[in-house]
Design an enzyme around this catalytic site. Structure first.
Site, PDB file in Angstrom:
ATOM      1  CG  HIS A  29     115.215  25.062 -45.946  1.00 25.53           C
ATOM      2  ND1 HIS A  29     114.214  24.419 -45.250  1.00 25.53           N
ATOM      3  CD2 HIS A  29     116.017  25.594 -44.998  1.00 25.53           C
ATOM      4  CE1 HIS A  29     114.393  24.579 -43.952  1.00 25.53           C
ATOM      5  NE2 HIS A  29     115.493  25.268 -43.754  1.00 25.53           N
ATOM      6  CG  HIS A  50     112.132  28.939 -38.381  1.00 24.86           C
ATOM      7  ND1 HIS A  50     111.858  27.871 -37.562  1.00 24.86           N
ATOM      8  CD2 HIS A  50     113.288  28.618 -39.013  1.00 24.86           C
ATOM      9  CE1 HIS A  50     112.804  26.953 -37.702  1.00 24.86           C
ATOM     10  NE2 HIS A  50     113.683  27.379 -38.566  1.00 24.86           N
ATOM     11  CG  HIS A 105     118.356  27.698 -35.903  1.00 22.12           C
ATOM     12  ND1 HIS A 105     117.147  28.133 -35.387  1.00 22.12           N
ATOM     13  CD2 HIS A 105     118.058  27.135 -37.103  1.00 22.12           C
ATOM     14  CE1 HIS A 105     116.181  27.853 -36.249  1.00 22.12           C
ATOM     15  NE2 HIS A 105     116.703  27.243 -37.290  1.00 22.12           N
TER      16      HIS A 105
HETATM   17 FE   LIG Z   1     115.639  26.620 -39.058  1.00 22.15          FE
END
Ligand SMILES: [Fe+2]
Length: 308
Positions: free
Chosen positions: A193, A12, A59
């Site tokens: 990541h 995403h 987030h």
């Molecule tokens: Fe994320």
């Protein structure tokens, strides 16, 4: 009765959303990414799910560090796009399915998974980017979406096993919903990541591809991966992949892998994507009439005999 027909997972990455919003999808850097989702969009258009359950992480858009639910289920009628610092994304308001969401909350909580029930919430790129990747950029999202937010931002996130078992509980909940709905579960986030610190930009394609293999063939191996292994092998933000295990737990033990896509990089992350289908059951295939009555054993034997 409702039934989960398939599961989809995808990254995403916020920059994917920015590329869509700024109309950069045809630029060579981004075209490579978006082309990888072309077949999936066609597949999704054929499936025509009645409801999507989207497992994602917020987030710090809806929940700040002052309040961090481990699992938060969106039971509202709608979820507007959040302002993540540049104004809300120009995407449709997500329409929920309060009746099914409330049913899932009741079933899952009584099965001893302590969900937070959310009756008002904005949704950020963690949810809207995967919707774009699977549905394109329509004026309205084609079906209701039930958001399930998972804490993978502040330690401690849930374990992969806990996530997988929550998926199982969601499957049981959906299967006990009386309306005849075809449901797709979406897991989002990942893959490897790390966005800050000395290892910023870390990507581990071998780990990611093994995770994709495991999702299809051996999820029980994946549920045993400890947090520290995600951190070491997939970077600090690679822990988002535990959300994919909620999707996998909601599917049957055996699934058919329809499609996968993996590319590096997008922004500074690895983008992964997989589409898994449960074996079709006649009553839930589009356009397939439900048999009125199961033939008797005697009748089936006679048919089998005649066929030889
Ligand atoms: Fe994320």
């Amino acid at each position: 009765m409702a039934r989960i027909i398939a599961g989809v997972s995808s990254s995403h990455v916020p920059a994917i959303g920015a590329a869509i919003d700024l109309k950069k999808t045809e630029e060579p850097y981004w075209k490579r990414v978006f082309d990888g989702f072309g077949r999936s969009k066609e597949w999704m258009a054929r499936q025509k799910p009645d409801v999507v359950i989207a497992v994602y992480n917020d987030h710090a858009s809806a929940f700040s560090v002052e309040l961090i639910p481990t699992f938060a289920l969106g039971c509202a009628a709608e979820f507007p796009p959040a302002d993540e610092g540049w104004g809300p994304r120009p995407v449709p308001v997500v329409k929920g399915h309060p009746a099914l969401a409330s049913h899932i909350a009741q079933s899952v909580i009584l099965d001893e998974f302590d969900l937070t029930i959310v009756n008002k919430m904005e949704v950020d790129h963690g949810l809207t980017v995967p919707l774009n990747l699977m549905f394109g950029s329509p004026k309205e999202w084609p079906c209701p979406v039930i958001p399930l937010a998972v804490n993978v931002v502040m330690y401690p996130p849930p374990t992969g096993h806990r996530c997988f078992m929550l998926g199982r509980a969601i499957r049981k909940a959906v299967n006990s919903y009386p309306e005849d709905l075809r449901v797709i579960v979406m897991g989002t986030g990942g893959m490897s990541h790390q966005i800050s610190g000395p290892r910023a930009g870390l990507i581990n394609s071998a780990f990611d591809k093994a995770f994709l293999d495991g999702l299809t063939r051996n999820p029980q191996k994946l549920v045993r991966i400890p947090h520290v292994e995600y951190m070491r092998e997939a970077g600090a933000e690679g822990i988002e992949m535990v959300m994919w295990l909620i999707m996998r737990g909601a599917l049957d033990d055996k699934v058919k892998e329809v499609y996968r896509f993996y590319t590096v990089p997008a922004s500074n992350t690895a983008v992964g994507h997989i589409v898994l289908e449960n074996a079709p059951r006649a009553a839930h295939r589009r356009g397939v009439p439900v048999p009125a009555k199961r033939p008797s054993t005697k009748g089936r034997r006679a048919v089998a005999h005649a066929a030889h």
